[in-house]
Design a protein around this motif. Structure first.
Motif, PDB file in Angstrom:
ATOM      1  N   ASN A 100      27.268  87.873  69.311  1.00  0.00           N
ATOM      2  CA  ASN A 100      27.783  86.872  68.368  1.00  0.00           C
ATOM      3  C   ASN A 100      28.141  87.484  67.021  1.00  0.00           C
ATOM      4  OD1 ASN A 100      27.403  84.712  70.208  1.00  0.00           O
ATOM      5  ND2 ASN A 100      25.228  84.628  69.667  1.00  0.00           N
ATOM      6  N   ASP A 139      32.954  83.095  54.253  1.00  0.00           N
ATOM      7  CA  ASP A 139      32.561  82.643  55.590  1.00  0.00           C
ATOM      8  C   ASP A 139      32.494  83.794  56.592  1.00  0.00           C
ATOM      9  OD1 ASP A 139      35.251  83.090  55.748  1.00  0.00           O
ATOM     10  OD2 ASP A 139      35.801  81.107  56.485  1.00  0.00           O
ATOM     11  N   GLN A 184      29.606  72.271  59.678  1.00  0.00           N
ATOM     12  CA  GLN A 184      28.968  72.550  60.966  1.00  0.00           C
ATOM     13  C   GLN A 184      30.001  73.019  61.998  1.00  0.00           C
ATOM     14  OE1 GLN A 184      26.206  69.543  62.412  1.00  0.00           O
ATOM     15  NE2 GLN A 184      25.820  68.831  60.330  1.00  0.00           N
ATOM     16  N   GLN A 185      31.141  72.371  62.002  1.00  0.00           N
ATOM     17  CA  GLN A 185      32.204  72.779  62.933  1.00  0.00           C
ATOM     18  C   GLN A 185      32.779  74.142  62.550  1.00  0.00           C
ATOM     19  OE1 GLN A 185      34.943  69.495  62.662  1.00  0.00           O
ATOM     20  NE2 GLN A 185      33.748  68.174  64.038  1.00  0.00           N
ATOM     21  N   LYS A 186      32.958  74.366  61.264  1.00  0.00           N
ATOM     22  CA  LYS A 186      33.557  75.602  60.774  1.00  0.00           C
ATOM     23  C   LYS A 186      32.661  76.812  61.027  1.00  0.00           C
ATOM     24  CE  LYS A 186      36.377  78.171  58.232  1.00  0.00           C
ATOM     25  NZ  LYS A 186      37.732  78.546  58.702  1.00  0.00           N
ATOM     26  N   GLY A 188      29.754  76.838  62.963  1.00  0.00           N
ATOM     27  CA  GLY A 188      29.112  76.867  64.277  1.00  0.00           C
ATOM     28  C   GLY A 188      27.602  76.789  64.234  1.00  0.00           C
ATOM     29  N   VAL A 189      27.049  76.265  63.142  1.00  0.00           N
ATOM     30  CA  VAL A 189      25.598  76.087  63.030  1.00  0.00           C
ATOM     31  C   VAL A 189      25.322  74.690  62.515  1.00  0.00           C
ATOM     32  CG1 VAL A 189      25.114  78.538  62.654  1.00  0.00           C
ATOM     33  CG2 VAL A 189      25.533  77.048  60.685  1.00  0.00           C
ATOM     34  N   SER A 190      24.108  74.214  62.747  1.00  0.00           N
ATOM     35  CA  SER A 190      23.773  72.833  62.394  1.00  0.00           C
ATOM     36  C   SER A 190      22.974  72.714  61.111  1.00  0.00           C
ATOM     37  CB  SER A 190      22.991  72.190  63.538  1.00  0.00           C
ATOM     38  OG  SER A 190      21.810  72.941  63.805  1.00  0.00           O
TER      39      SER A 190
END
Length: 338
Positions: A100, A139, A184-186, A188-190
């Motif tokens: 990842n 980012d 969260q979408q951008k 990939g984490v919550s």
């Protein structure tokens, strides 16, 4: 003359028998080697586990720590994880990147270091800045996991494994600041803390409790360099195959023996330093105690003298016919003494 010569050597031989450390450090090292089937994890980290064929051991260990399956893509070089022979056993670390793109810094620390908390912060922060190219957006900052295996008493706590993370908590409502749906979408984490470095500390010194819990099995291996037959934690099966002392070349075995010998020397030096510090502390304590005793004696003597003087004054005042209440007020003695 000959009798004196013989007597001297008999006494010398007896003295060496009573002081085996002075004459048998190699024997001590060899004894450790005979008792161990597997090489220590810190040595493996320093040499064998840098080989891609042995990634399974590292992947199992990191997966156990993080609680999810980890696949290592490659090892990376950093100023923080360059191998240095002069460091002996003080610091060994390895830097890996998973599939990842997250960074995994695994560090072994053998010698006590009072500022170790600050050092793991510095190491993780340095990686954050080291692996982002100039001009890239924020980012692109990489996620860093700092996994630290320490063989000394770091801080104060009852557990053997600790996890540190960053979160933002409200001062008035005690709520945890969350990512927006778009973030969260951008990313990939919550949760926010998953964007920041995470820290794991394993205090494995003298850990000798074997169980079926994977993390405790790894802590047992890290502490003892032993892998029982029923070990089933991820990576320990690979460790049993890859980390056998007898499977190393003669050159590697010789180098490993020197490494273990350095550990014995360093451990002896630490024990000696602590012993000397305790002796110095006791001597200082005795000296301070004697000084405090003298001071307390003088203070008690003065107090007793003042009290005797008050009693003498009270006797005189009583003979002069002064009332009991006035005598007590004037001298400070109590009614029973009067």
């Amino acid at each position: 003359m000959m009798e004196l010569f013989v007597m001297f050597f008999i006494r010398l031989f007896g003295w060496f028998k009573k002081n085996p450390y002075l004459c048998s450090r190699k024997d001590k090292t060899d004894s450790k080697m005979r008792d161990k089937t597997y090489i220590s994890f810190d040595w493996a980290l320093k040499r064998l586990l840098r080989d891609k064929a042995n990634f399974g051991v590292l992947e199992g260990f990191v997966s156990t720590m993080l609680g999810r399956s980890i696949k290592i893509r490659r090892l990376l070089e950093s100023e923080g994880n360059k191998d240095r022979d002069d460091s002996k056993m003080n610091r060994v670390d390895i830097l890996a990147e998973d599939n990842n793109g997250e960074l995994l810094l695994i560090e072994v620390q053998g010698e006590s270091e009072y500022a170790y908390f600050q050092r793991i912060l510095f190491g993780a922060s340095k990686l954050v800045t080291e692996y982002i190219d100039s001009g890239k957006n924020y980012d692109n900052v990489k996620k860093v996991y700092s996994i630290n295996i320490v063989y000394f008493d770091l801080g104060q706590g009852k557990d053997f494994v600790y996890h540190g993370k960053t979160e933002f908590r409200g001062l008035h409502h005690n709520d945890v600041l969350q990512l927006s749906t778009f973030q969260q979408q951008k990313f990939g984490v919550s949760e926010v803390y998953k964007l920041y470095p995470e820290y794991f500390i394993l205090k494995v010194n003298d850990f000798n409790r074997w169980s079926k819990v994977p993390l405790e099995q790894w802590a047992y291996f890290l502490s003892t360099s032993e892998i029982p037959d029923d070990a089933d934690a991820p990576g320990l099966k690979e460790a049993r195959e890859k980390l056998q002392f007898t499977k190393m070349s003669r050159e590697e075995q010789a180098e490993y023996r020197r490494y273990i010998d350095n550990r014995v020397i360093l451990a002896d030096q630490i024990i000696t330093a602590r012993g000397e510090a305790r002796l110095e502390g006791r001597e200082e304590g005795r000296a301070e105690g004697r000084a405090e005793g003298r001071a307390e004696g003088r203070a008690e003597g003065r107090a007793e003298g003042e009290h005797e003087k008050s009693l003498a004054i009270a006797r005189n005042l009583k003979q002069m016919g002064m009332s009991a209440a006035d005598i007590i007020k004037a001298t400070g003695i109590n009614i029973e003494e009067l």
